[in-house]
Scaffold this active site. Structure first.
Site, PDB file in Angstrom:
ATOM      1  N   TRP A  34      40.447  32.201  47.190  1.00 24.37           N
ATOM      2  CA  TRP A  34      40.050  33.273  46.266  1.00 24.37           C
ATOM      3  C   TRP A  34      40.532  34.610  46.848  1.00 24.37           C
ATOM      4  O   TRP A  34      40.323  34.875  48.042  1.00 24.37           O
ATOM      5  CB  TRP A  34      38.527  33.253  46.135  1.00 24.37           C
ATOM      6  CG  TRP A  34      37.935  34.263  45.211  1.00 24.37           C
ATOM      7  CD1 TRP A  34      38.396  34.618  43.980  1.00 24.37           C
ATOM      8  CD2 TRP A  34      36.739  35.024  45.430  1.00 24.37           C
ATOM      9  NE1 TRP A  34      37.554  35.551  43.424  1.00 24.37           N
ATOM     10  CE2 TRP A  34      36.534  35.818  44.289  1.00 24.37           C
ATOM     11  CE3 TRP A  34      35.809  35.111  46.479  1.00 24.37           C
ATOM     12  CZ2 TRP A  34      35.450  36.684  44.160  1.00 24.37           C
ATOM     13  CZ3 TRP A  34      34.735  35.967  46.345  1.00 24.37           C
ATOM     14  CH2 TRP A  34      34.564  36.745  45.203  1.00 24.37           C
ATOM     15  N   ASP A  86      31.445  28.293  50.996  1.00 23.88           N
ATOM     16  CA  ASP A  86      31.339  29.114  49.796  1.00 23.88           C
ATOM     17  C   ASP A  86      31.106  28.171  48.618  1.00 23.88           C
ATOM     18  O   ASP A  86      31.945  27.323  48.313  1.00 23.88           O
ATOM     19  CB  ASP A  86      32.631  29.925  49.606  1.00 23.88           C
ATOM     20  CG  ASP A  86      32.499  30.887  48.448  1.00 23.88           C
ATOM     21  OD1 ASP A  86      31.421  30.967  47.842  1.00 23.88           O
ATOM     22  OD2 ASP A  86      33.492  31.586  48.143  1.00 23.88           O
ATOM     23  N   LYS A  95      28.371  31.465  37.646  1.00 19.83           N
ATOM     24  CA  LYS A  95      29.019  30.556  36.699  1.00 19.83           C
ATOM     25  C   LYS A  95      28.063  29.467  36.234  1.00 19.83           C
ATOM     26  O   LYS A  95      27.995  29.173  35.046  1.00 19.83           O
ATOM     27  CB  LYS A  95      30.244  29.882  37.322  1.00 19.83           C
ATOM     28  CG  LYS A  95      30.966  30.694  38.376  1.00 19.83           C
ATOM     29  CD  LYS A  95      31.943  31.674  37.808  1.00 19.83           C
ATOM     30  CE  LYS A  95      32.363  32.658  38.884  1.00 19.83           C
ATOM     31  NZ  LYS A  95      33.563  33.363  38.638  1.00 19.83           N
TER      32      LYS A  95
END
Ligand SMILES: Cc1ncc(COP(=O)(O)O)c(C=O)c1O
Length: 396
Positions: free
Chosen positions: A130, A211, A246
């Site tokens: 990311w 993560d 999300k």
């Protein structure tokens, strides 16, 4: 003073959304930022979230501050979601959790804490990762190194290179791993590979920072935690950054958590005291609203099961779009194999498009995807799939 400043570059992902907004092409498609859209192109509020939110608002009696680490109900709910309610780590109170503004907040607090106390130890991140990862950890003061992850020839995990590289990382260094639904590649280790990673991490005495921003979007809420559970069964110390942006659709409420596991309860408590200093000197204490919604849902069996059903619908729609995208691309470009898109997991897919093709998609078709070719499959709908497949076929 400010006139002397150079203009900073726009964020590579959010900057594209700004450009998308000002694009007047009515066919434009934004597949850059990681936001889920349903079949009608909306980013809906979950029904379970709406119900929980109404209950939270009705029960709310004060807007006074939360404690620095947030509420204990939230901390417990997060730990159970990560590890399961019967895990030894919970029973022996080796885990502490702070409530954070999003997964980004959790990553930054982890970075601040690690830089302050273990600042001579670099953090190793996958290449690719990311785009915000290296920036967050550099901003916190950590040295950032990379390990190989993705094989562009086969569009799959570069298993050998990954394990070989991890096996060279010096003891005590920090390793960032994506819990599931690797961003940007959509490619995750399978169970035997997680076992191999766990073995190396333990053997070399590395500190894992996991993560976990997409729990539920890969194979399911519980199955998606299997990698981190494999790691937590062998590593006595680790950190986990959760995001509920999300999987609860709570993007703008900024809901996340940092969980730290220590070798024993005393070590975890000591670490928590330092995490609290990192929080106090950053944002002081967390926002309450979104986390209260998550606590309400996870603390109520019926609401929890409704939420899981909603996550399942989201996951299945993304899977279906992957399948249909592969089909549409195959029809237009039979010579090229796109089947790897169907095997990738989560919101993102490495499309195999190069930077030149990404630029052409934007300039000629108003299709916005991130440099490197990452597409947000969750932004594809029945209405835009044909246009997207035509545009891709044309730039190829
Ligand atoms: C890999 C990864 N980690 C963390 C985050 C942070 O999410 P947020 O801060 O929006 O909760 C994201 C968001 O896109 C992500 O993709």
């Amino acid at each position: 003073m400010f006139e002397q400043l150079d203009m900073a570059p726009a964020d590579p992902i959010l900057g594209l959304s700004a450009a998308f907004k000002s694009d007047s092409n009515s066919d434009k498609i934004n597949l850059s930022v990681g936001v889920y859209q349903d079949s009608s192109g909306q980013t809906p509020i979950f029904a379970s979230v709406k119900t929980a939110e109404q209950r939270v608002l009705a029960a709310e009696k004060t807007k006074s501050y939360l404690s620095i680490e947030g509420t204990s109900e939230y901390g417990t709910a997060v730990q159970e979601l990560l590890l399961g309610s019967t895990h030894e780590i919970l029973a022996s109170e080796r885990a502490v959790t702070i409530q954070s503004p999003g997964g980004t907040g959790a990553l930054r607090i982890a970075g601040d804490f690690l830089a302050r106390h273990f600042g001579d130890k670099p953090i190793w991140i996958s290449e690719p990762t990311w785009a915000n990862h290296p920036k967050i950890f550099s901003a916190a003061g950590l040295q950032v190194e990379t390990y190989p992850y993705f094989d562009t020839d086969t569009n799959s995990l570069d298993h050998e290179a990954l394990l070989e590289a991890l096996d060279q990382i010096p003891t005590g260094h920090i390793v960032l791993l994506h819990g599931c639904c690797h961003n940007p590649s959509g490619v995750d280790p399978d169970s035997p590979t997680w076992e191999a990673i766990a073995e190396i991490v333990t053997k070399r005495g590395l500190l894992p920072l996991i993560d976990f921003a997409y729990q539920g979007l890969g194979d399911g809420v519980d199955p998606d935690a299997s990698g981190l559970r494999i790691i937590s069964n062998t590593s006595s110390e680790l950190l986990i950054a959760s995001s509920f942006s999300k999987n609860f659709g709570l993007y703008k409420e900024r809901v996340g958590a940092l969980t730290l596991v220590g070798a024993n309860a005393e070590a975890a408590a000591k670490a928590l005291s330092h995490l609290k200093i990192a929080v106090r000197t950053s944002y002081s204490n967390p926002p309450a609203h979104g986390s209260a919604i998550v606590s309400e849902i996870l603390g109520d069996a019926k609401l929890s099961s409704q939420w899981e059903d909603e996550v399942t619908q989201m996951r299945e729609r993304i899977r279906d779009m992957r399948r249909r995208l592969v089909e549409e691309l195959k029809t237009r470009n039979p010579a090229r194999d796109f089947s790897f898109i169907e095997h990738q997991r989560g919101m993102f897919s490495f499309s195999g498009l190069n930077d030149k093709q990404v630029t052409a998609l934007r300039e000629r078709y108003s299709v916005y995807i991130v440099g490197g070719g990452r597409i947000n499959v969750a932004g594809l709908t029945e209405a835009n799939l044909d246009y997207f497949a035509d545009a891709v076929a044309s730039v190829l």
